[in-house]
Design a protein around this motif. Structure first.
Motif, mmCIF file in Angstrom:
data_model
loop_
_atom_site.group_PDB
_atom_site.id
_atom_site.type_symbol
_atom_site.label_atom_id
_atom_site.label_comp_id
_atom_site.label_asym_id
_atom_site.label_seq_id
_atom_site.Cartn_x
_atom_site.Cartn_y
_atom_site.Cartn_z
ATOM 1 N N ALA A 126 0.777 -1.183 0.098
ATOM 2 C CA ALA A 126 -0.002 -0.118 -0.055
ATOM 3 C C ALA A 126 0.941 1.175 -0.047
ATOM 4 N N ARG A 127 2.077 1.062 0.770
ATOM 5 C CA ARG A 127 2.858 2.277 0.835
ATOM 6 C C ARG A 127 3.212 2.788 -0.524
ATOM 7 N N TRP A 128 3.914 1.922 -1.387
ATOM 8 C CA TRP A 128 4.494 1.959 -2.536
ATOM 9 C C TRP A 128 3.448 2.446 -3.746
ATOM 10 N N PHE A 129 2.515 1.633 -3.559
ATOM 11 C CA PHE A 129 1.171 2.005 -4.504
ATOM 12 C C PHE A 129 0.864 3.452 -4.184
ATOM 13 N N GLY A 179 1.302 10.277 -9.958
ATOM 14 C CA GLY A 179 0.331 10.442 -11.417
ATOM 15 C C GLY A 179 0.238 9.205 -11.779
ATOM 16 N N HIS A 180 0.806 7.956 -11.405
ATOM 17 C CA HIS A 180 0.689 6.575 -11.930
ATOM 18 C C HIS A 180 -0.656 5.984 -11.893
ATOM 19 N N SER A 181 -1.343 6.022 -12.983
ATOM 20 C CA SER A 181 -2.921 5.712 -12.861
ATOM 21 C C SER A 181 -3.050 4.481 -12.568
ATOM 22 N N ASN A 182 -2.432 3.421 -13.046
ATOM 23 C CA ASN A 182 -2.452 1.997 -12.422
ATOM 24 C C ASN A 182 -2.419 1.760 -11.153
ATOM 25 N N ALA A 183 -1.034 2.528 -10.462
ATOM 26 C CA ALA A 183 -1.105 2.564 -8.973
ATOM 27 C C ALA A 183 -2.154 3.092 -8.153
ATOM 28 N N GLN A 184 -2.973 4.067 -8.940
ATOM 29 C CA GLN A 184 -4.002 4.797 -8.403
ATOM 30 C C GLN A 184 -5.132 3.820 -8.144
ATOM 31 N N VAL A 185 -5.424 3.034 -9.076
ATOM 32 C CA VAL A 185 -6.370 2.245 -9.070
ATOM 33 C C VAL A 185 -6.199 0.914 -7.959
ATOM 34 N N GLU A 186 -4.850 0.478 -7.829
ATOM 35 C CA GLU A 186 -4.591 -0.392 -7.067
ATOM 36 C C GLU A 186 -4.756 -0.125 -5.566
ATOM 37 N N TYR A 187 -4.149 1.407 -5.465
ATOM 38 C CA TYR A 187 -4.177 1.889 -4.133
ATOM 39 C C TYR A 187 -5.663 2.131 -3.718
ATOM 40 N N GLY A 188 -6.538 2.386 -4.603
ATOM 41 C CA GLY A 188 -7.761 2.705 -4.384
ATOM 42 C C GLY A 188 -8.536 1.397 -3.908
ATOM 43 N N ILE A 189 -8.148 0.056 -4.548
ATOM 44 C CA ILE A 189 -8.716 -1.068 -4.224
ATOM 45 C C ILE A 189 -8.279 -1.534 -2.818
ATOM 46 N N MET A 190 -6.999 -1.173 -2.439
ATOM 47 C CA MET A 190 -6.664 -1.575 -1.140
ATOM 48 C C MET A 190 -7.373 -0.639 -0.096
ATOM 49 N N LEU A 191 -7.585 0.681 -0.454
ATOM 50 C CA LEU A 191 -8.384 1.514 0.633
ATOM 51 C C LEU A 191 -9.835 1.151 0.720
ATOM 52 N N ALA A 197 -10.990 5.987 -1.369
ATOM 53 C CA ALA A 197 -10.657 5.223 -2.590
ATOM 54 C C ALA A 197 -11.473 5.792 -3.906
ATOM 55 N N ALA A 198 -12.667 5.937 -3.709
ATOM 56 C CA ALA A 198 -13.361 6.849 -4.862
ATOM 57 C C ALA A 198 -12.788 7.900 -5.401
ATOM 58 N N ARG A 199 -11.887 8.937 -4.523
ATOM 59 C CA ARG A 199 -11.380 10.008 -5.259
ATOM 60 C C ARG A 199 -10.233 9.418 -6.196
ATOM 61 N N ALA A 208 -9.995 0.650 -16.120
ATOM 62 C CA ALA A 208 -10.338 -0.111 -14.987
ATOM 63 C C ALA A 208 -10.808 0.870 -14.022
ATOM 64 N N ALA A 209 -10.270 2.203 -13.969
ATOM 65 C CA ALA A 209 -10.714 2.773 -12.675
ATOM 66 C C ALA A 209 -11.945 3.428 -13.125
ATOM 67 N N GLN A 210 -12.431 3.694 -14.442
ATOM 68 C CA GLN A 210 -13.795 4.160 -14.850
ATOM 69 C C GLN A 210 -14.826 3.041 -14.481
ATOM 70 N N ILE A 211 -14.588 1.884 -14.722
ATOM 71 C CA ILE A 211 -15.499 0.794 -14.406
ATOM 72 C C ILE A 211 -15.674 0.590 -12.831
ATOM 73 N N ARG A 212 -14.729 0.901 -12.004
ATOM 74 C CA ARG A 212 -14.981 0.816 -10.661
ATOM 75 C C ARG A 212 -15.439 2.076 -10.004
ATOM 76 N N LEU A 213 -15.163 3.365 -10.418
ATOM 77 C CA LEU A 213 -15.906 4.623 -10.232
ATOM 78 C C LEU A 213 -17.334 4.313 -10.452
ATOM 79 N N ALA A 214 -17.763 3.615 -11.761
ATOM 80 C CA ALA A 214 -19.230 3.635 -12.366
ATOM 81 C C ALA A 214 -19.813 2.822 -11.086
ATOM 82 N N ARG A 215 -19.136 1.783 -10.700
ATOM 83 C CA ARG A 215 -19.884 0.900 -9.882
ATOM 84 C C ARG A 215 -20.145 1.511 -8.585
ATOM 85 N N LEU A 216 -19.190 2.384 -7.951
ATOM 86 C CA LEU A 216 -19.432 3.110 -6.759
ATOM 87 C C LEU A 216 -20.588 4.070 -6.880
ATOM 88 N N LEU A 217 -20.652 4.824 -7.974
ATOM 89 C CA LEU A 217 -21.665 6.001 -8.255
ATOM 90 C C LEU A 217 -23.199 5.071 -8.468
#
Length: 310
Positions: A239-242, A249-261, A274-276, A288-297
């Motif tokens: 989680a620390r390194w993600f 600004g690494h978008s894949n890391a933002q997704v992985e960190y969001g999942i962990m949160l 996580a949603a942010r 991948a982020a768009q799909i996950r954000l859509a589910r949260l919304l």
């Protein structure tokens, strides 16, 4: 070049897919992280009449020089006019200036000549000639040339492919503090290319690259901690390194960190944060982020429910 981009994109996620294994072996080069840290044993135009005359420019230059001398800054390295021309897009001028200095033994200029030839900027593309100039600069220890030549040997571009030589060049460039070379060397060690497969040593090189601020290395190192490849599995370190890569600004890391949160793995559960992070990556075009954000919304998790936006 296209194949290189594809390889780099695939390699960035490699750490998440590899199984643990391999033993450390002693190698010389960049100082490695300790086991305790890892948790494991040009266009030409006519002069503009409105511009200052050459005489006026000379006077301006003299005033600047006097100002620098008064400020105690006189005596620094001379300006690199070739690189300045390169930055401004005057590639033919950059080539001429760099070639002149390269012939006098300037390693950085030889690297620039190689770069212009490799990319065909201002001159006809010639990968073989570019490799020759990179070699001249690499022999003088220029880390950018070492890395560029290593890429050529890795992909067999302009030279015959030689993975062992690529690994040697990345090791030298990494020893001089080139973060991307360290990351490339780590990928080779994870795959057993040019070196015996060694996930533990790969993790050490990735940590060194991450310390130098390379976000792809931060992302890959997080993946090793998440899967326990080359290191003891540690979700908090993952989680620390993600998070480090996400903040860069690494978008894949933002997704992985969001999942962990969202799941509370390795970090305190926080669906709103996580949603942010999902929104941040989604705005950058990460599907991948768009799909996950859509589910949260859609479900109103971490954000107010908004079926239309979902």
């Amino acid at each position: 070049p296209g194949a290189g981009r594809v390889r780099r994109a695939a390699a960035a996620g490699l750490a998440l897919l590899l199984a643990a294994g391999g033993q450390a072996s002693a190698q010389e080069g960049m100082p490695l992280a300790s086991p305790e840290e890892l948790g494991s044993p040009a266009e030409v135009t006519a002069p503009d009449a409105t511009l200052p005359s050459p005489v006026a420019n000379d006077k301006i230059d003299q005033r600047i020089e006097r100002g620098m001398e008064a400020a105690g800054e006189e005596g620094g390295p001379p300006p690199d006019y070739a690189y300045g021309a390169f930055q401004r897009g005057y590639f033919l001028s950059a080539f001429a200036l760099a070639l002149e200095q390269a012939k006098k033994g300037n390693a950085a200029s030889a690297t620039l000549v190689g770069e212009l030839l490799a990319r065909g900027l201002g001159v006809k593309q010639d990968l073989g000639e570019a490799a020759g100039w990179y070699q001249i600069a690499a022999d003088e220890g220029d880390r950018e040339a070492l890395y560029a030549l290593g890429r050529m040997y890795l992909e067999g571009v302009g030279v015959k492919q030689d993975l062992a030589k690529a690994a040697d060049l990345f090791t030298k460039a990494g020893g001089a503090g080139h973060a991307v070379a360290l990351r490339e060397l780590a990928y080779m060690l994870l795959q057993g290319q040019g070196r015996p497969r060694n996930p533990m040593l790969a993790a050490a090189y990735l940590r060194n690259a991450a310390r130098l601020g390379d976000s792809d290395a931060e992302f890959a190192l997080a993946g090793l901690y998440a899967e326990g490849v080359g290191v003891v599995k540690n979700e908090s370190e993952a989680a620390r390194w993600f998070a480090e890569a996400a903040r860069a600004g690494h978008s894949n890391a933002q997704v992985e960190y969001g999942i962990m949160l969202f799941n509370g793995r390795g970090v305190a559960k926080d669906e709103a944060v996580a949603a942010r992070w999902f929104r941040e990556a989604a705005s950058a075009g990460n599907p991948a982020a768009q799909i996950r954000l859509a589910r949260l919304l859609a479900d109103g998790r971490g954000v107010a429910a908004d079926p239309a936006e979902a």
